[in-house]
Enzyme design. Structure first.
Site, mmCIF file in Angstrom:
data_model
loop_
_atom_site.group_PDB
_atom_site.id
_atom_site.type_symbol
_atom_site.label_atom_id
_atom_site.label_comp_id
_atom_site.label_asym_id
_atom_site.label_seq_id
_atom_site.Cartn_x
_atom_site.Cartn_y
_atom_site.Cartn_z
ATOM 1 N N GLY A 1 -24.914 -24.045 43.252
ATOM 2 C CA GLY A 1 -25.816 -23.504 42.233
ATOM 3 C C GLY A 1 -26.974 -24.458 41.939
ATOM 4 O O GLY A 1 -26.977 -25.615 42.369
ATOM 5 N N ARG A 2 -27.978 -23.936 41.199
ATOM 6 C CA ARG A 2 -29.137 -24.789 40.853
ATOM 7 C C ARG A 2 -28.686 -26.044 40.133
ATOM 8 O O ARG A 2 -29.129 -27.154 40.443
ATOM 9 C CB ARG A 2 -30.124 -23.998 39.970
ATOM 10 C CG ARG A 2 -30.981 -23.006 40.707
ATOM 11 C CD ARG A 2 -31.908 -22.258 39.755
ATOM 12 N NE ARG A 2 -31.167 -21.346 38.887
ATOM 13 C CZ ARG A 2 -30.879 -20.084 39.203
ATOM 14 N NH1 ARG A 2 -31.309 -19.581 40.321
ATOM 15 N NH2 ARG A 2 -30.185 -19.316 38.377
ATOM 16 N N MET A 3 -27.778 -25.904 39.154
ATOM 17 C CA MET A 3 -27.328 -27.080 38.421
ATOM 18 C C MET A 3 -26.403 -27.945 39.271
ATOM 19 O O MET A 3 -26.451 -29.174 39.187
ATOM 20 C CB MET A 3 -26.635 -26.672 37.107
ATOM 21 C CG MET A 3 -27.599 -26.415 35.960
ATOM 22 S SD MET A 3 -28.744 -27.790 35.671
ATOM 23 C CE MET A 3 -27.606 -29.112 35.284
ATOM 24 N N GLY B 1 -20.613 -26.550 31.263
ATOM 25 C CA GLY B 1 -22.028 -26.361 30.942
ATOM 26 C C GLY B 1 -22.453 -24.904 31.017
ATOM 27 O O GLY B 1 -23.579 -24.564 30.665
ATOM 28 N N THR C 1 -23.144 -21.070 30.235
ATOM 29 C CA THR C 1 -23.466 -20.345 29.008
ATOM 30 C C THR C 1 -23.091 -18.861 29.164
ATOM 31 O O THR C 1 -22.608 -18.454 30.218
ATOM 32 C CB THR C 1 -24.960 -20.486 28.673
ATOM 33 O OG1 THR C 1 -25.727 -19.968 29.764
ATOM 34 C CG2 THR C 1 -25.341 -21.939 28.426
ATOM 35 N N THR D 1 -26.908 -29.869 27.997
ATOM 36 C CA THR D 1 -26.473 -31.256 28.153
ATOM 37 C C THR D 1 -27.628 -32.246 28.005
ATOM 38 O O THR D 1 -27.440 -33.444 28.219
ATOM 39 C CB THR D 1 -25.780 -31.464 29.520
ATOM 40 O OG1 THR D 1 -26.591 -30.894 30.542
ATOM 41 C CG2 THR D 1 -24.407 -30.827 29.539
ATOM 42 N N HIS E 1 -37.201 -19.264 29.478
ATOM 43 C CA HIS E 1 -36.496 -19.737 30.684
ATOM 44 C C HIS E 1 -37.038 -19.048 31.930
ATOM 45 O O HIS E 1 -37.691 -18.011 31.837
ATOM 46 C CB HIS E 1 -34.988 -19.470 30.573
ATOM 47 C CG HIS E 1 -34.270 -20.432 29.679
ATOM 48 N ND1 HIS E 1 -34.166 -20.239 28.324
ATOM 49 C CD2 HIS E 1 -33.631 -21.610 29.938
ATOM 50 C CE1 HIS E 1 -33.497 -21.250 27.780
ATOM 51 N NE2 HIS E 1 -33.157 -22.102 28.742
ATOM 52 N N HIS E 2 -36.666 -19.608 33.065
ATOM 53 C CA HIS E 2 -37.027 -19.084 34.387
ATOM 54 C C HIS E 2 -36.542 -17.641 34.601
ATOM 55 O O HIS E 2 -35.614 -17.180 33.913
ATOM 56 C CB HIS E 2 -36.425 -20.001 35.463
ATOM 57 C CG HIS E 2 -34.941 -20.205 35.300
ATOM 58 N ND1 HIS E 2 -34.014 -19.432 35.944
ATOM 59 C CD2 HIS E 2 -34.227 -21.074 34.533
ATOM 60 C CE1 HIS E 2 -32.789 -19.830 35.607
ATOM 61 N NE2 HIS E 2 -32.892 -20.829 34.738
ATOM 62 N N LYS F 1 -32.647 -16.549 35.088
ATOM 63 C CA LYS F 1 -31.588 -16.778 34.105
ATOM 64 C C LYS F 1 -30.849 -15.471 33.794
ATOM 65 O O LYS F 1 -31.468 -14.444 33.517
ATOM 66 C CB LYS F 1 -32.163 -17.387 32.821
ATOM 67 C CG LYS F 1 -31.077 -17.706 31.809
ATOM 68 C CD LYS F 1 -31.507 -18.736 30.791
ATOM 69 C CE LYS F 1 -30.426 -19.013 29.759
ATOM 70 N NZ LYS F 1 -29.179 -19.521 30.357
ATOM 71 N N GLY G 1 -27.708 -19.984 25.737
ATOM 72 C CA GLY G 1 -26.589 -20.641 25.055
ATOM 73 C C GLY G 1 -27.092 -21.646 24.034
ATOM 74 O O GLY G 1 -26.513 -21.807 22.951
#
Ligand code: NDP
Ligand SMILES: O=C(O)C1=N[C@H](C(=O)O)C[C@H](O)C1
Length: 237
Positions: free
Chosen positions: A17-19, A69, A71, A96, A127-128, A131, A137
């Site tokens: 994932g992106r994160m 993390g 949401t 975070t 947001h992008h 999302k 969140g």
């Protein structure tokens, strides 16, 4: 992969994932961390609500702390987290970033001081385009900080459209903007008589969430079972 004896070994629940990728880059930039091929010292989950049960099971069966993390979680997910936190340390953080952790404190204090003097509160986030959840969140987390500051629950007003929409006294309004590559903007507006107090945070890149996630992982390592927040992380710094 860079490793040394002091490196905290990070296991990523959703590495693609992106994160997940942002955290892997932050680890590569920091000698204090390494990506684990096995269970690691701390498990980090930035994925999707439907994956939460699996990440909790993985942390509990491996006996390692978990940073959540993700949401878009509901009360049912919170119950699952509370159960797991009886066995391993779990830190739930819809944001975070260390800046947002401090913003949350400031918002709670502002809500406490301004309570009862006719201030309306609106939370605007951007947001992008990719999302999945809204409000973010973080926006809901900031709303909860306002409720703590006021000492009471508030009605949510989301997605106004139409007529007869005069705002209800004491409610919290949420507005979500989506588009482009915005990493994450949050603005808490306290709207009073003839004045406005606006507390805001801008994430310029996803890297800040990744760095904050590593700070949270460092904090969690060696902690007893329990439920932790980013406030614990900044208070310990
Ligand atoms: N706390 C914070 O500071 C931040 C939180 N977030 C939140 O983190 C979450 C992820 O965001 P982001 O990385 O942008 O999202 P992405 O869509 O880029 O990544 C989601 C990842 O989760 C995995 N996944 C989805 N469903 C499941 C499932 N059922 N089981 C296992 N894995 C699953 C996907 O796997 P696959 O690759 O196989 O599809 C993917 O790797 C979101 O909830 C977002 O809101 C985001 C940024 C900061
Ligand atoms: O999905 C994102 O990107 C983000 N999600 C979190 C949220 O929902 O608040 C945190 C951050 O704003 C980025």
């Amino acid at each position: 992969m860079r490793t040394n004896q002091q490196s905290l070994r990070i296991a990523l629940f959703a590495p693609r994932g992106r994160m997940g990728q942002a955290i892997a880059r932050a680890v590569a930039d920091d000698d204090g961390f390494a990506i684990a091929d096995d269970h690691g010292d701390v498990l980090i989950d930035f994925s999707a609500p439907e994956a939460l049960r699996a990440s909790l099971d993985r942390a509990v069966s491996a006996g390692v702390p978990l940073l959540v993390g993700t949401t878009g979680l509901d009360e049912g997910h919170d119950s699952l987290i509370a159960e797991a936190a009886k066995i391993v340390p779990v830190l739930k953080a819809p944001n975070t970033s260390l800046g947002v952790a401090l913003l949350t404190d400031l918002v709670e204090r502002a809500a406490r001081v301004l309570d009862g003097s006719g201030w309306d509160v609106e939370i605007v986030e951007a947001h992008h385009a990719k999302k999945a959840d809204a409000p973010s969140g973080t926006a809901l987390h900031l709303g909860a900080a306002i409720e703590r500051g006021r000492g009471e629950d508030a009605k949510e007003e989301v997605g106004r459209y139409g007529t007869g929409l005069q705002r209800e006294t004491g409610s919290i309004g949420y507005a979500a903007v989506r588009g482009g590559t915005v990493a994450g903007d949050h603005e808490v507006m306290f709207l009073g008589r003839d004045e406005r107090l606006i507390l805001s945070h801008r994430a310029e890149t996803r890297t800040i969430f990744a760095r904050g996630a590593l700070a949270a992982a460092r904090f969690l390592h060696g902690k007893p079972p329990g439920l932790y927040t980013m406030r614990d992380v900044i208070d310990a710094a």
